[in-house]
Design an enzyme around this catalytic site. Structure first.
Site, short mmCIF file in Angstrom:
data_model
loop_
_atom_site.label_atom_id
_atom_site.label_comp_id
_atom_site.label_asym_id
_atom_site.label_seq_id
_atom_site.Cartn_x
_atom_site.Cartn_y
_atom_site.Cartn_z
N ASP A 128 -2.32 1.60 7.17
CA ASP A 128 -1.52 1.28 5.98
C ASP A 128 -1.15 -0.20 5.96
OD1 ASP A 128 -0.71 4.24 5.06
OD2 ASP A 128 -0.46 4.10 7.22
N GLU A 188 -1.43 -1.66 -4.45
CA GLU A 188 -2.66 -0.89 -4.55
C GLU A 188 -2.43 0.28 -5.50
OE1 GLU A 188 -6.00 -0.14 -1.48
OE2 GLU A 188 -4.54 1.48 -1.23
N ASP A 206 0.87 -1.17 0.00
CA ASP A 206 0.00 0.00 0.00
C ASP A 206 0.91 1.22 0.00
OD1 ASP A 206 -2.17 1.78 0.27
OD2 ASP A 206 -2.00 1.73 2.45
#
Length: 157
Positions: free
Chosen positions: A139, A66, A7
């Site tokens: 996160d 992501e 991420d």
């Protein structure tokens, strides 16, 4: 099979490595890379060095990242795109390929709702992996969710 979920962020880059064997998912490690230096070049180098350490330590077979979300601050989007570009290049060098998932795809895969809150995603991450402790910052749970999404996609194909 080990899957690295990432991420990316402009201050923290969440990561998670999960094991996907015989329809069973388990968490191997998770954390975040804290980006503390102020110069962009140093930030990119720190990020790539940390990724190299992860890839050296764990035998990773698949990587999922992501995708960039829409943001109102163009400078933040540009910086995040630069980080993603550096991460992508390193992953291509080391692993050979990676998959990308939008936040909507990740949320839908884990909760069934593409507009789910980050806390709902974190709840499902804990439930799917039988994690009892709190996962902070978000996160980290986002990175785990990206890895789980990729595992689900691999299972379907």
């Amino acid at each position: 099979m080990r899957i690295l979920g990432i991420d990316p962020g402009s201050r923290k880059c969440g990561y998670a490595i999960i094991s996907h064997t015989s329809n069973k998912l388990s968490l191997i490690t998770a954390g975040f890379i804290n980006i503390t230096t102020t110069r962009l070049q140093e930030q990119i180098l720190d990020l790539i060095e940390a990724l190299d350490c992860l890839l050296d330590r764990y035998e990773v077979h698949e990587v999922a990242i992501e995708d960039i979300f829409f943001a109102y601050n163009p400078k933040s989007v540009i910086k995040l795109a630069q980080f993603r570009g550096a991460l992508s290049l390193k992953i291509l060098e080391r692993i050979g390929n990676f998959s990308e998932y939008t936040p909507l795809q990740v949320k839908k895969a884990l909760t069934g709702n593409g507009k789910a809150a980050k806390e709902q995603v974190a709840f499902m991450v804990k439930r799917l992996l039988n994690i009892t402790s709190e996962i902070k910052p978000l996160d980290i749970s986002d990175a785990i969710a990206v890895a789980i999404t990729h595992a689900q996609r691999l299972k379907l194909h």
